[in-house]
Design a protein around this motif. Structure first.
Motif, PDB file in Angstrom:
ATOM      1  N   LEU A  51       0.805  -1.226   0.000  1.00  0.00           N
ATOM      2  CA  LEU A  51       0.000   0.000   0.000  1.00  0.00           C
ATOM      3  C   LEU A  51       0.832   1.268   0.000  1.00  0.00           C
ATOM      4  CD1 LEU A  51      -2.760  -1.084   2.546  1.00  0.00           C
ATOM      5  CD2 LEU A  51      -2.904  -1.061   0.048  1.00  0.00           C
ATOM      6  N   ALA A  52       2.106   1.187   0.423  1.00  0.00           N
ATOM      7  CA  ALA A  52       2.935   2.395   0.498  1.00  0.00           C
ATOM      8  C   ALA A  52       3.044   3.115  -0.847  1.00  0.00           C
ATOM      9  CB  ALA A  52       4.313   2.056   1.053  1.00  0.00           C
ATOM     10  N   PRO A  53       3.215   2.426  -1.976  1.00  0.00           N
ATOM     11  CA  PRO A  53       3.264   3.157  -3.247  1.00  0.00           C
ATOM     12  C   PRO A  53       1.973   3.915  -3.558  1.00  0.00           C
ATOM     13  CG  PRO A  53       4.201   0.967  -3.515  1.00  0.00           C
ATOM     14  CD  PRO A  53       3.551   0.994  -2.163  1.00  0.00           C
ATOM     15  N   ILE A  54       0.832   3.340  -3.202  1.00  0.00           N
ATOM     16  CA  ILE A  54      -0.447   4.038  -3.420  1.00  0.00           C
ATOM     17  C   ILE A  54      -0.528   5.252  -2.510  1.00  0.00           C
ATOM     18  CG2 ILE A  54      -2.961   3.815  -3.284  1.00  0.00           C
ATOM     19  CD1 ILE A  54      -2.568   0.791  -3.815  1.00  0.00           C
ATOM     20  N   ALA A  55      -0.138   5.087  -1.247  1.00  0.00           N
ATOM     21  CA  ALA A  55      -0.157   6.207  -0.304  1.00  0.00           C
ATOM     22  C   ALA A  55       0.750   7.335  -0.775  1.00  0.00           C
ATOM     23  CB  ALA A  55       0.264   5.724   1.082  1.00  0.00           C
ATOM     24  N   ASN A  56       1.925   6.996  -1.280  1.00  0.00           N
ATOM     25  CA  ASN A  56       2.850   8.023  -1.768  1.00  0.00           C
ATOM     26  C   ASN A  56       2.282   8.751  -2.980  1.00  0.00           C
ATOM     27  OD1 ASN A  56       4.865   7.691   0.175  1.00  0.00           O
ATOM     28  ND2 ASN A  56       5.854   6.038  -0.963  1.00  0.00           N
ATOM     29  N   ARG A  57       1.642   8.006  -3.866  1.00  0.00           N
ATOM     30  CA  ARG A  57       1.032   8.638  -5.042  1.00  0.00           C
ATOM     31  C   ARG A  57      -0.089   9.574  -4.615  1.00  0.00           C
ATOM     32  NH1 ARG A  57      -3.150   6.765  -7.783  1.00  0.00           N
ATOM     33  NH2 ARG A  57      -2.856   4.576  -7.163  1.00  0.00           N
ATOM     34  N   TRP A  58      -0.921   9.142  -3.673  1.00  0.00           N
ATOM     35  CA  TRP A  58      -2.007  10.007  -3.196  1.00  0.00           C
ATOM     36  C   TRP A  58      -1.456  11.300  -2.602  1.00  0.00           C
ATOM     37  CZ3 TRP A  58      -6.310   6.819  -0.268  1.00  0.00           C
ATOM     38  CH2 TRP A  58      -7.016   6.051  -1.195  1.00  0.00           C
ATOM     39  N   ASN A  59      -0.438  11.196  -1.765  1.00  0.00           N
ATOM     40  CA  ASN A  59       0.120  12.403  -1.158  1.00  0.00           C
ATOM     41  C   ASN A  59       0.674  13.349  -2.213  1.00  0.00           C
ATOM     42  OD1 ASN A  59      -0.579  11.617   1.397  1.00  0.00           O
ATOM     43  ND2 ASN A  59       1.495  11.555   2.203  1.00  0.00           N
TER      44      ASN A  59
ATOM     45  N   ILE B 208       0.808  16.926  -0.704  1.00  0.00           N
ATOM     46  CA  ILE B 208       1.320  16.680   0.635  1.00  0.00           C
ATOM     47  C   ILE B 208       2.758  16.183   0.511  1.00  0.00           C
ATOM     48  CG2 ILE B 208       1.045  15.304   2.745  1.00  0.00           C
ATOM     49  CD1 ILE B 208      -1.969  15.154   2.057  1.00  0.00           C
ATOM     50  N   GLY B 209       3.677  16.809   1.226  1.00  0.00           N
ATOM     51  CA  GLY B 209       5.094  16.509   1.071  1.00  0.00           C
ATOM     52  C   GLY B 209       5.529  15.180   1.648  1.00  0.00           C
ATOM     53  N   THR B 210       4.753  14.606   2.562  1.00  0.00           N
ATOM     54  CA  THR B 210       5.151  13.362   3.226  1.00  0.00           C
ATOM     55  C   THR B 210       5.207  12.209   2.233  1.00  0.00           C
ATOM     56  OG1 THR B 210       4.131  14.065   5.299  1.00  0.00           O
ATOM     57  CG2 THR B 210       4.553  11.708   5.036  1.00  0.00           C
ATOM     58  N   GLN B 211       6.305  11.468   2.264  1.00  0.00           N
ATOM     59  CA  GLN B 211       6.441  10.230   1.504  1.00  0.00           C
ATOM     60  C   GLN B 211       6.821   9.118   2.482  1.00  0.00           C
ATOM     61  OE1 GLN B 211       6.274   9.785  -2.416  1.00  0.00           O
ATOM     62  NE2 GLN B 211       4.760  11.167  -1.492  1.00  0.00           N
ATOM     63  N   TYR B 212       6.247   7.947   2.273  1.00  0.00           N
ATOM     64  CA  TYR B 212       6.383   6.849   3.224  1.00  0.00           C
ATOM     65  C   TYR B 212       7.488   5.896   2.793  1.00  0.00           C
ATOM     66  CZ  TYR B 212       1.933   8.767   4.579  1.00  0.00           C
ATOM     67  OH  TYR B 212       0.946   9.635   4.964  1.00  0.00           O
ATOM     68  N   PRO B 213       8.297   5.429   3.735  1.00  0.00           N
ATOM     69  CA  PRO B 213       9.356   4.470   3.389  1.00  0.00           C
ATOM     70  C   PRO B 213       8.754   3.154   2.929  1.00  0.00           C
ATOM     71  CG  PRO B 213       9.178   4.709   5.769  1.00  0.00           C
ATOM     72  CD  PRO B 213       8.273   5.743   5.173  1.00  0.00           C
TER      73      PRO B 213
ATOM     74  N   GLN C  52      -8.447  11.217   3.953  1.00  0.00           N
ATOM     75  CA  GLN C  52      -8.783  11.888   2.712  1.00  0.00           C
ATOM     76  C   GLN C  52      -8.049  11.223   1.564  1.00  0.00           C
ATOM     77  OE1 GLN C  52      -7.494  15.879   3.566  1.00  0.00           O
ATOM     78  NE2 GLN C  52      -5.363  15.465   3.070  1.00  0.00           N
ATOM     79  N   ARG C  53      -8.577  11.404   0.360  1.00  0.00           N
ATOM     80  CA  ARG C  53      -7.967  10.809  -0.821  1.00  0.00           C
ATOM     81  C   ARG C  53      -8.220  11.721  -2.015  1.00  0.00           C
ATOM     82  NH1 ARG C  53     -11.633   8.492  -4.379  1.00  0.00           N
ATOM     83  NH2 ARG C  53     -13.762   8.334  -3.596  1.00  0.00           N
ATOM     84  N   PRO C  54      -7.401  11.614  -3.038  1.00  0.00           N
ATOM     85  CA  PRO C  54      -7.694  12.317  -4.274  1.00  0.00           C
ATOM     86  C   PRO C  54      -8.704  11.526  -5.094  1.00  0.00           C
ATOM     87  CG  PRO C  54      -5.623  11.136  -4.488  1.00  0.00           C
ATOM     88  CD  PRO C  54      -6.102  10.910  -3.073  1.00  0.00           C
ATOM     89  N   ALA C  55      -9.539  12.219  -5.841  1.00  0.00           N
ATOM     90  CA  ALA C  55     -10.522  11.563  -6.692  1.00  0.00           C
ATOM     91  C   ALA C  55     -10.594  12.297  -8.020  1.00  0.00           C
ATOM     92  CB  ALA C  55     -11.892  11.556  -6.020  1.00  0.00           C
ATOM     93  N   PRO C  56     -10.870  11.565  -9.102  1.00  0.00           N
ATOM     94  CA  PRO C  56     -10.980  12.218 -10.408  1.00  0.00           C
ATOM     95  C   PRO C  56     -12.088  13.269 -10.405  1.00  0.00           C
ATOM     96  CG  PRO C  56     -10.889   9.824 -10.635  1.00  0.00           C
ATOM     97  CD  PRO C  56     -11.086  10.111  -9.178  1.00  0.00           C
TER      98      PRO C  56
END
Length: 230
Positions: A83-91, A96-101, A193-197
């Motif tokens: 899930l980390a790649p999806i979370a990073n893409r959403w941020n 949002i500057g945070t990126q997850y290891p 929260q999440r981004p949506a089209p």
């Protein structure tokens, strides 16, 4: 079922579109029963919450203590990696500057350095008439934007009612999803929260989740939250 057996590209698309996705057959019935049997025990937990005392709904839950049960600890680490790649893409999409290891251990170290050291995986128990109010599982400044819930009980056999529900609120209005689950299914969903089209680019959508009223029987679930609590 192993995590590699799921279509992770499709999972990402579903999370983008709806903010939730079901992973069918995530645990076997035997594993579900073994986890549900942990609830009455005194050891292995850091706290017990009676929801009505706090205005959270009706029912109760217990937070696991560290070390987590090996099954849950392994699932938490493996799911985080997916899930980390999806979370990073959403941020990135939300600015949002945070990126997850890539590994959960490194993220938990960040939580602990921020004062969030208490484990958040939990097991919930509902009886007839119980429910969970719509909410977001936020425990401090460090927040991982996805989490999972695994249904340990079998609908129609162990309980009736008790559907998992999510709401999405944006500038285009509010909608609700009722997510059908069977014993052993997991639902992965947006925490906050999440981004949506949108017609022009992306819009920010605020997400909440809860559980409908249990009409009969008893319902157990496990929640896997990736950030720790203050």
């Amino acid at each position: 079922m192993t995590l590699a057996a799921y279509d992770w590209a499709q999972i990402g698309r579903s999370l983008d579109m709806y903010g939730n996705v079901v992973l069918p057959g995530f645990l076997a019935a035997r594993q579900c029963d073994e986890l549900a049997a942990l609830y009455p025990r005194e050891s292995g937990f850091r706290s017990r919450i009676v929801m009505a005392r706090h205005g959270f709904g009706r029912g109760e839950y217990k937070y696991f203590a560290y070390p987590l049960p090996p099954l849950l600890d392994g699932l938490r680490h493996m799911l985080y990696q997916r899930l980390a790649p999806i979370a990073n893409r959403w941020n990135s999409q939300l600015g949002i500057g945070t990126q997850y290891p890539p590994e959960l251990g490194a993220f938990l170290q960040q939580c602990h350095e921020a004062g969030q050291r208490r484990p958040t995986p939990l097991i919930l128990q509902y009886g007839e008439g119980d429910y969970n109010c719509l909410h977001q599982d936020l425990y401090g400044e460090c927040v991982f934007p996805l989490q999972a819930v695994i249904l340990l009980s079998e609908p129609g056999r162990d309980f009736t009612g008790g559907e998992f529900v999510m709401t999405a609120l944006s500038s285009q209005g509010q909608r609700a999803d009722v997510v059908a689950l069977r014993q052993g299914d997991a639902v992965v969903f947006a925490v906050n929260q999440r981004p949506a089209p949108a017609r022009r680019g992306l819009r920010k959508v605020a997400m909440r989740h809860g559980v409908c009223r249990i009409r009969s029987g008893k319902r157990h679930t496990v929640g896997l939250i990736f950030h720790d609590a203050t």
